[in-house]
Design a protein around this motif. Structure first.
Motif, mmCIF file in Angstrom:
data_model
loop_
_atom_site.group_PDB
_atom_site.id
_atom_site.type_symbol
_atom_site.label_atom_id
_atom_site.label_comp_id
_atom_site.label_asym_id
_atom_site.label_seq_id
_atom_site.Cartn_x
_atom_site.Cartn_y
_atom_site.Cartn_z
ATOM 1 N N GLU A 1 4.571 14.016 -11.673
ATOM 2 C CA GLU A 1 4.776 14.208 -13.299
ATOM 3 C C GLU A 1 3.700 14.828 -14.189
ATOM 4 O O GLU A 1 4.068 15.590 -15.049
ATOM 5 C CB GLU A 1 5.401 12.714 -13.591
ATOM 6 C CG GLU A 1 6.381 12.428 -12.868
ATOM 7 C CD GLU A 1 8.020 13.185 -13.340
ATOM 8 O OE1 GLU A 1 7.966 13.690 -14.455
ATOM 9 O OE2 GLU A 1 8.608 13.623 -12.420
ATOM 10 N N LEU A 2 2.381 14.285 -14.254
ATOM 11 C CA LEU A 2 1.557 14.801 -14.643
ATOM 12 C C LEU A 2 1.304 16.166 -14.539
ATOM 13 O O LEU A 2 0.841 17.076 -15.701
ATOM 14 C CB LEU A 2 0.202 14.223 -14.421
ATOM 15 C CG LEU A 2 -0.022 12.688 -14.972
ATOM 16 C CD1 LEU A 2 -1.182 11.968 -14.457
ATOM 17 C CD2 LEU A 2 0.423 12.699 -16.531
ATOM 18 N N ASN A 3 1.493 16.629 -13.343
ATOM 19 C CA ASN A 3 1.169 18.278 -13.020
ATOM 20 C C ASN A 3 2.334 19.002 -13.767
ATOM 21 O O ASN A 3 2.134 20.135 -14.171
ATOM 22 C CB ASN A 3 1.063 18.508 -11.672
ATOM 23 C CG ASN A 3 -0.090 17.860 -10.966
ATOM 24 O OD1 ASN A 3 -1.284 17.943 -11.763
ATOM 25 N ND2 ASN A 3 -0.079 17.863 -9.735
ATOM 26 N N LYS B 1 0.986 -1.273 0.068
ATOM 27 C CA LYS B 1 -0.014 -0.085 -0.095
ATOM 28 C C LYS B 1 0.883 1.163 0.021
ATOM 29 O O LYS B 1 0.563 2.161 -0.725
ATOM 30 C CB LYS B 1 -0.910 0.079 1.228
ATOM 31 C CG LYS B 1 -2.238 -0.961 1.058
ATOM 32 C CD LYS B 1 -3.020 -0.780 2.201
ATOM 33 C CE LYS B 1 -4.135 -1.642 2.246
ATOM 34 N NZ LYS B 1 -5.166 -1.621 3.323
ATOM 35 N N SER B 2 1.873 1.224 0.788
ATOM 36 C CA SER B 2 2.677 2.642 0.852
ATOM 37 C C SER B 2 3.445 2.555 -0.321
ATOM 38 O O SER B 2 3.852 3.666 -1.039
ATOM 39 C CB SER B 2 3.906 2.470 1.877
ATOM 40 O OG SER B 2 4.643 1.343 1.740
ATOM 41 N N LYS C 1 1.661 6.566 -6.956
ATOM 42 C CA LYS C 1 0.750 7.460 -7.433
ATOM 43 C C LYS C 1 0.931 8.688 -7.183
ATOM 44 O O LYS C 1 0.682 9.700 -7.923
ATOM 45 C CB LYS C 1 -0.536 6.995 -6.529
ATOM 46 C CG LYS C 1 -1.924 7.702 -6.811
ATOM 47 C CD LYS C 1 -3.260 7.440 -6.447
ATOM 48 C CE LYS C 1 -3.064 6.777 -5.106
ATOM 49 N NZ LYS C 1 -4.366 6.717 -4.378
ATOM 50 N N THR C 2 1.541 9.299 -5.955
ATOM 51 C CA THR C 2 2.054 10.489 -5.868
ATOM 52 C C THR C 2 3.008 11.068 -6.843
ATOM 53 O O THR C 2 2.831 12.174 -7.242
ATOM 54 C CB THR C 2 2.674 10.512 -4.272
ATOM 55 O OG1 THR C 2 1.509 10.217 -3.310
ATOM 56 C CG2 THR C 2 2.818 12.206 -4.048
#
Length: 102
Positions: free
Chosen positions: A53-55, A40-41, A47-48
């Motif tokens: 990167e998308l931003n 999970k971590s 995901k973060t």
């Protein structure tokens, strides 16, 4: 996430108790819980990072659009802000570039 009901969980627990025994079952449960926590971590960190990167890509695309429009009627404050944002975006893409200039 998984469609596991109470009876399925109870069945797995009974099988685990029979196979592992009462002494090793708590250790196995703790180990599996640790693995799930690690997964999970890891997925949260991925995901973060992908979101960041998308931003950054979106910011870079917006800068290219602004440059493509060749906006020259901007006030000096807006032009200065755009240049600062452009420098910050460049420093994110090439973090060692500032260090090499010093």
């Amino acid at each position: 996430m998984f469609d596991i009901g109470f009876f399925e969980l109870l069945l797995v627990s009974i099988i685990g108790l029979v196979v592992l025994g009462p002494e090793r079952l708590p250790v196995a449960v703790r180990t599996i819980r640790g693995w799930i926590s690690d997964i999970k971590s890891f997925s949260n960190s991925v995901k973060t990072e992908l979101t960041g990167e998308l931003n950054i890509k979106e910011l870079n695309d917006n800068f290219k659009k602004v440059e493509g429009l060749n906006l020259q009627n901007l006030s000096p404050e807006v032009t200065e802000s755009l240049n600062m944002l452009k420098d910050e975006a460049e420093s994110v893409y090439h973090p060692n570039k500032k260090e090499n200039n010093n």
